[in-house]
Scaffold this motif. Structure first.
Motif, mmCIF file in Angstrom:
data_model
loop_
_atom_site.group_PDB
_atom_site.id
_atom_site.type_symbol
_atom_site.label_atom_id
_atom_site.label_comp_id
_atom_site.label_asym_id
_atom_site.label_seq_id
_atom_site.Cartn_x
_atom_site.Cartn_y
_atom_site.Cartn_z
ATOM 1 N N ARG A 128 -4.776 -10.258 -2.281
ATOM 2 C CA ARG A 128 -4.918 -8.855 -1.552
ATOM 3 C C ARG A 128 -5.647 -9.424 0.052
ATOM 4 O O ARG A 128 -5.108 -9.153 0.924
ATOM 5 C CB ARG A 128 -6.135 -7.859 -2.093
ATOM 6 N N TYR A 134 0.746 -1.367 -0.009
ATOM 7 C CA TYR A 134 0.244 -0.047 0.106
ATOM 8 C C TYR A 134 0.777 1.182 -0.041
ATOM 9 O O TYR A 134 0.591 2.223 -0.612
ATOM 10 C CB TYR A 134 -1.118 0.029 1.248
ATOM 11 N N ILE A 156 -6.466 1.801 -6.671
ATOM 12 C CA ILE A 156 -5.338 1.184 -6.718
ATOM 13 C C ILE A 156 -4.788 1.121 -8.125
ATOM 14 O O ILE A 156 -3.745 1.329 -8.635
ATOM 15 C CB ILE A 156 -5.603 -0.371 -6.168
ATOM 16 N N LEU A 202 -2.287 -6.348 -5.141
ATOM 17 C CA LEU A 202 -3.692 -5.784 -4.637
ATOM 18 C C LEU A 202 -4.799 -5.797 -5.529
ATOM 19 O O LEU A 202 -5.938 -5.371 -5.213
ATOM 20 C CB LEU A 202 -3.150 -4.286 -4.398
ATOM 21 N N LYS A 242 -5.084 1.502 2.959
ATOM 22 C CA LYS A 242 -5.489 0.267 2.780
ATOM 23 C C LYS A 242 -7.139 -0.059 2.643
ATOM 24 O O LYS A 242 -7.584 -1.197 2.245
ATOM 25 C CB LYS A 242 -5.296 -0.611 4.301
#
Length: 394
Positions: free
Chosen positions: A65, A9, A23, A59, A16
């Motif tokens: 993730r 992150y 993302i 992620l 988060k």
């Protein structure tokens, strides 16, 4: 000793709780900034690119993730096949790198079909209205230069007797495909065909009237409904009067910006109106009725005795209607200003002097003070005189 990895992150610069779009957006910025093709021979940029790519690969995958959030980097220790021992086999970089390489090499990656129906571009114009027209609404006419289908070629753009041909470069698809070598191997990219500009057709012999565009510019006049309560700088959207659509798509819209003229008396703030009304000294002292101009016409307002200058009064419901509900209106705030006459007849001046003597003798206050200092009236005599005057002041 192996170098300790940074938090994924932190690498992408997101929280988060970031969603998939955040993302993806963060990775796209970093990938474009540190991509080896943009930084040839820069080992540090390549390292950061690999780090960001690894973080995105984890992620952007819900399962990975979830594992990372629970176990951290330990969830993927021992993997193989990718940079730093990480496995990139399940990562989907096609969407990202289609955008990046489209930017890097001048092509725009098209999502979905390129020659499907597309809405036409919007047009912008402006209209001037008065303060009252903005308050109560009105109809206004606007002149627009719009594109109408060419009657000579019926919108095909081709010379009568001929027809557009299928583009040989893209085969009529409107798109061309090219491949580019990247850090992850060969990436397949799609861009708009430069030959036919995405239409899939080539016009060999153009119509002489529209010069191959299929449209003729024409000047037209339209009526626009200006809603009650609109403010300066706001726009009205008129659907379907903009540029023609592409491949059968609908026309765009017209956005009409409203320019409201200044009013000599009224000022506006949101739904409220403000103005100033002069009143005489006599009315301020004794009270009375004054005529107040409003957008609805003149109204009578009762002025209370003893009103001071700059007193603000409220006329409820005399303001501007709400754009959402014209039955709801703001208020009108009026500032009462006591006017001092600059020209008086001798008789009026004498009456004012008498009034002043009975209400404090302010005109002679300085003389009375300086006279006392130089042996004028005694304090007792002056106090008796003042007491006599106070009887007349309420």
């Amino acid at each position: 000793m192996a170098e300790q990895k940074r938090d994924y992150y932190e690498v992408l610069g997101v929280d988060k709780s970031a969603d998939d779009n955040a993302i993806k957006k963060a990775y796209r910025v970093l990938a474009k900034k540190y991509h080896p093709d943009m930084n040839p021979g820069d080992a540090e940029a390549e390292k950061k690119f690999k780090e960001a790519s690894e973080a995105y690969a984890v992620l952007s995958d819900p399962d990975k993730r979830r594992q990372y959030d629970q176990f951290g980097h330990a969830a993927f220790e021992g993997g193989a096949g990718g940079p730093g021992g990480f496995d990139f086999s399940g990562a989907d970089f096609g969407d990202i790198f289609g955008d990046i390489f489209g930017d890097l090499f001048g092509g725009g990656r098209s999502r979905g079909t390129s020659n499907g129906p597309m809405k036409g571009a919007n047009l912008r114009t402006s209209v001037r209205i008065t303060f009252e027209e903005a308050v109560f609404g009105c109809k206004k006419e606007i002149d627009l230069t719009v594109k109408e289908t060419c009657k000579k070629c019926n919108g095909s753009g081709a010379k009568p007797g001929t027809s557009p041909e299928t583009c040989s470069k893209c085969g009529g698809k409107g798109q061309v495909v090219f491949t580019q070598q990247s850090f992850f191997g060969t990436v397949r990219n799609v861009q708009t065909c430069p030959e036919c500009q995405g239409s899939g057709k080539i016009i060999r012999e153009k119509c002489s009237d529209c010069r191959g565009t299929g449209y003729i510019p024409m000047q037209k006049r339209y009526s626009v409904d200006v809603p009650a309560g609109i403010d300066n700088g706001q726009s009205i959207r008129v659907p379907g009067l903009g540029e023609p659509g592409v491949n059968g798509g609908p026309r765009g819209d017209v956005h009409v910006e409203v320019i409201v003229g200044r009013h000599p008396i009224f000022q506006r703030q949101d739904m409220d109106i403000y103005s100033t009304v002069p009143i005489s000294f006599a009315m301020a002292a004794l009270g009375g009725e004054v005529l107040v101009d409003t957008v609805d016409g003149k109204v009578i307002y009762p002025v209370k005795a003893g009103t001071q200058t700059d007193t603000r009064v409220r006329l409820k419901g005399k303001g501007v209607p709400s754009l959402r509900n014209k039955d709801i209106r703001g208020d009108h705030y009026v500032t009462l200003v006591v006017q001092v006459p600059d020209r008086l007849k001798p008789e009026a001046k004498e009456l004012l002097r008498q009034f002043d003597e009975l209400t404090g003798d302010s005109l002679n206050a300085v003389k009375a003070y300086t006279g006392q200092e130089t042996g004028g009236e005694s304090k007792e005599a002056k106090e008796g005189k003042e007491g006599k005057k106070k009887k007349f002041w309420k």
